[in-house]
Design an enzyme around this catalytic site. Structure first.
Site, PDB file in Angstrom:
ATOM      1  N   TYR A   1      40.662  36.487 -40.704  1.00  0.00           N
ATOM      2  CA  TYR A   1      40.017  35.559 -39.775  1.00  0.00           C
ATOM      3  C   TYR A   1      39.794  34.208 -40.450  1.00  0.00           C
ATOM      4  CZ  TYR A   1      36.810  34.288 -35.962  1.00  0.00           C
ATOM      5  OH  TYR A   1      36.209  33.695 -34.895  1.00  0.00           O
TER       6      TYR A   1
ATOM      7  N   CYS B   1      32.717  28.863 -30.946  1.00  0.00           N
ATOM      8  CA  CYS B   1      33.540  29.821 -31.691  1.00  0.00           C
ATOM      9  C   CYS B   1      34.222  29.172 -32.884  1.00  0.00           C
ATOM     10  CB  CYS B   1      34.588  30.444 -30.783  1.00  0.00           C
ATOM     11  SG  CYS B   1      33.858  31.553 -29.592  1.00  0.00           S
ATOM     12  N   HIS B   2      34.960  28.100 -32.641  1.00  0.00           N
ATOM     13  CA  HIS B   2      35.697  27.496 -33.742  1.00  0.00           C
ATOM     14  C   HIS B   2      35.505  25.994 -33.791  1.00  0.00           C
ATOM     15  CE1 HIS B   2      37.670  31.283 -32.622  1.00  0.00           C
ATOM     16  NE2 HIS B   2      37.561  31.501 -33.909  1.00  0.00           N
ATOM     17  N   GLY B   3      34.451  25.505 -33.125  1.00  0.00           N
ATOM     18  CA  GLY B   3      34.059  24.105 -33.287  1.00  0.00           C
ATOM     19  C   GLY B   3      34.942  23.072 -32.622  1.00  0.00           C
TER      20      GLY B   3
ATOM     21  N   PRO C   1      39.959  22.505 -33.283  1.00  0.00           N
ATOM     22  CA  PRO C   1      41.277  23.140 -33.264  1.00  0.00           C
ATOM     23  C   PRO C   1      41.935  23.268 -31.889  1.00  0.00           C
ATOM     24  CG  PRO C   1      39.575  24.786 -33.505  1.00  0.00           C
ATOM     25  CD  PRO C   1      38.880  23.450 -33.500  1.00  0.00           C
TER      26      PRO C   1
END
Lengths: 419, 169
Positions: free
Chosen positions: A294, B133-135, B148
């Site tokens: 991950y 979650c991933h910015g 992303p």
């Protein structure tokens, strides 16, 4: 070894003459010649077999109570926990069993890396192992979706969305996987079906894995070739049966510790909240055993690039026998590799730590360096080491390194006399 | 036979093989296609929403095809902010006027284009949406600005049936 075996009972002989199944089992489990110096890192093969059987048996009985429907799944898991007799025990064994299965498989793989067990002539054993690992990942991921909690739902969403990174057909592929336009009941039902199927595929691969192992025989801590049936080997039974059993008992103590004292330590509390497609939990993290991969996924600022890198991180393992150019197997006789392999293990653990953190600032920068190092280990360090490393002289037999100088002289004299 | 000759038997092998392959492929398709969205899923393809209860600066989330759809009645400040952005600065350049049929109403699928999480409203560096979650940071027009995610938040097909009702899908 197996040819001259004859069952003692008349029924056994009658059966064996018609189907030599007993011959097969006997040959692979009893007199099978095993190097005499295998240490406890070699007991994880047996432990892993135990884990697989445990998961299959507990999974089978859980499936008798579980309902694979988005409206009913969460409640059926709670029903297992509260109403079904010993349901709590079976579910905790199954959930913690998955974690311990991965713990054991990572140790098993690390042992192979350290002692060079993946090298000629054992490449296929290793490659089959990589496929088993892949199937384990898929099985564990799908199993984690089944309780239909918040982490199940959003884990499934994030991972199935990885396929949307495929150029052109990505969206059609994800809709096909989902059986709809978002994660929902159709996906849950097909994941349950596949989660049920895959352990049996793993079981089949394990048979091939052991079969392939028993052609050249086990590697050993010295990493040298031993002649099967020579003084360097001992029969598998009773020597290694007893050693494996003892290791298994110690492993079971740890297993029971998790199941009975901290059954939710490795899980996420969010998964006790029923799936809600309108709200993503604050912090989504996969189970601990996926964290290194991950971290690699998140270290890339590009969606497709991240997915490609994460898949490559696992796929590159299959090429390991050819990326490592050194002919010497064991790290014991490779002074440089010995340091690099520990560095590699530390780097994977670092990636695991980073996978659990938020991906920004310093964590992101370290994550990128660690990802680069992960790949550099395989495509730069390992190929080069074979050429620049000065390896130590290998012993001629497994006895040699442990004999005193005097004993060695006596042995040399004896062999000189016989010659 | 000195040269390789094509015999009647070779011809029969190839044609038999070709028929078998085509037959196997056409039989495989139902097994693949059964996983695609079924008729009952497709039947839920449109939703009508009454916009009257929403005041400026307020958003609602509705479900459409199992996905969340954000409907935001934007404030004048948000509209101005969305319109004054230099398109050359955007990772996925789209004018605000191409994203909102009526500048006051922003309708978009509330799913992060990175890996499918639901972004949080009125958060992040651009006062729009932020995916935890991933910015990924989105602006007041739902356009990706940082992080992303590869593209802007998706605009579904929708029509204003009248002043106060829209139909999505």
């Amino acid at each position: 070894m197996s040819e001259n075996y004859a069952p003692k009972s008349a029924v056994g002989r009658w059966f064996n003459d018609r189907l030599p199944l007993l011959n097969l089992i006997y040959g692979h489990l009893l007199p099978y010649p095993t190097p005499k110096n295998l240490n406890y890192w070699w007991t994880f093969g047996g432990i892993l077999t135990f884990c697989l059987v445990t998961q299959i048996i507990t999974g089978l009985v859980l499936a008798m109570h579980y309902v694979a429907d988005a409206d009913l799944a969460f409640a059926s898991v709670e029903h297992i926990m509260r109403d079904v007799n010993y349901g709590w025990l079976l579910r905790y064994i199954h959930a913690n069993g998955a974690s311990l299965f991965f713990m054991a498989v990572y140790i098993h793989m690390a042992r192979s890396l350290f002692y060079g067990s993946y090298k000629e002539p054992r490449e296929l054993i290793w490659i089959i192992g990589v496929f088993i690992f892949l199937l384990m990942i898929a099985t564990a991921f799908m199993g984690y979706v089944l309780p239909w909690g918040q982490m199940s739902f959003w884990g499934a969403t994030v991972i199935t969305n990885l396929f949307s990174a495929i150029p052109l057909v990505g969206e059609s592929v994800t809709n096909w996987l989902w059986g709809g336009y978002a994660v929902g009941s159709p996906l849950l039902t097909r994941f349950f079906t596949l989660h049920y199927l895959m352990p049996f595929l793993i079981f089949a691969l394990v048979i091939l894995h052991v079969w392939a192992l028993h052609v050249p025989g086990n590697n050993n801590p010295e990493g040298i070739n031993v002649v099967q049936g020579s003084q360097d080997t001992v029969p598998f039974h009773p020597h290694y049966v007893v050693k494996d059993m003892f290791a298994l008992v110690v492993f079971l103590v740890v297993f029971a510790g998790f199941v009975f004292f901290v059954p939710n330590l490795l899980g996420h509390t969010d998964n006790y909240i029923e799936a809600n497609p309108l709200q993503t939990p604050e912090h989504i993290v996969p189970e601990w055993y996926f964290l290194p991969f991950y971290a690699i996924l998140r270290s890339v600022p590009d969606k497709l690039g991240g997915v490609i890198l994460m898949v490559s991180a696992i796929a590159i393992l299959a090429f390991l026998p050819w990326l490592d150019t050194s002919k010497v197997r064991s790290a014991k006789y490779r002074p440089l590799y010995r340091q690099f392999v520990w560095l590699f293990f530390a780097n994977v653990i670092l990636l695991g730590y980073l996978g659990a953190q938020t991906a920004d600032g310093l964590f992101l920068i370290i994550g990128r360096i660690a990802t680069a190092y992960y790949f550099a280990h395989f495509i730069i360090i390992l190929p080069l080491l074979g050429y620049i490393e000065k390896t130590k002289p290998l012993p001629k037999s497994l006895s040699e390194p442990v004999l005193s100088a005097e004993e060695r002289q006596m042995k040399a004299a004896a062999s000189g006399a016989s010659a | 036979m000195s040269e390789k000759q094509v015999t009647r038997r070779n011809f029969l092998y190839v044609t038999t093989g070709a028929f078998a392959a085509a037959g196997a492929a056409s039989l495989a398709w139902p097994f693949v296609d059964q996983m695609n969205p079924d008729a009952s899923v497709k039947a839920l393809a449109s939703t009508e929403i009454d916009l009257r209860p929403i005041i400026p600066g307020q958003s609602i989330t509705v479900m459409w095809r199992g996905k969340p759809v954000f409907i935001r009645r934007r404030t004048q400040a948000e509209i101005d902010e969305a319109k004054t952005v230099n398109l050359a600065d955007l990772p996925h350049p789209e004018a605000d006027s191409d994203r909102a049929q009526n500048p006051e109403w922003l309708v978009m699928v509330g799913i992060c284009t990175h890996l499918g999480c639901v972004p949080l409203g009125q958060k992040g560096d651009y006062n729009g949406w932020f995916c935890p979650c991933h910015g990924s940071h989105y602006d007041t027009s739902g356009r990706i600005r940082k992080g992303p995610a590869p593209t802007n938040l998706e605009i579904p097909d929708y029509v204003f049936l009248n002043e106060t009702t829209i139909k999505i899908g």
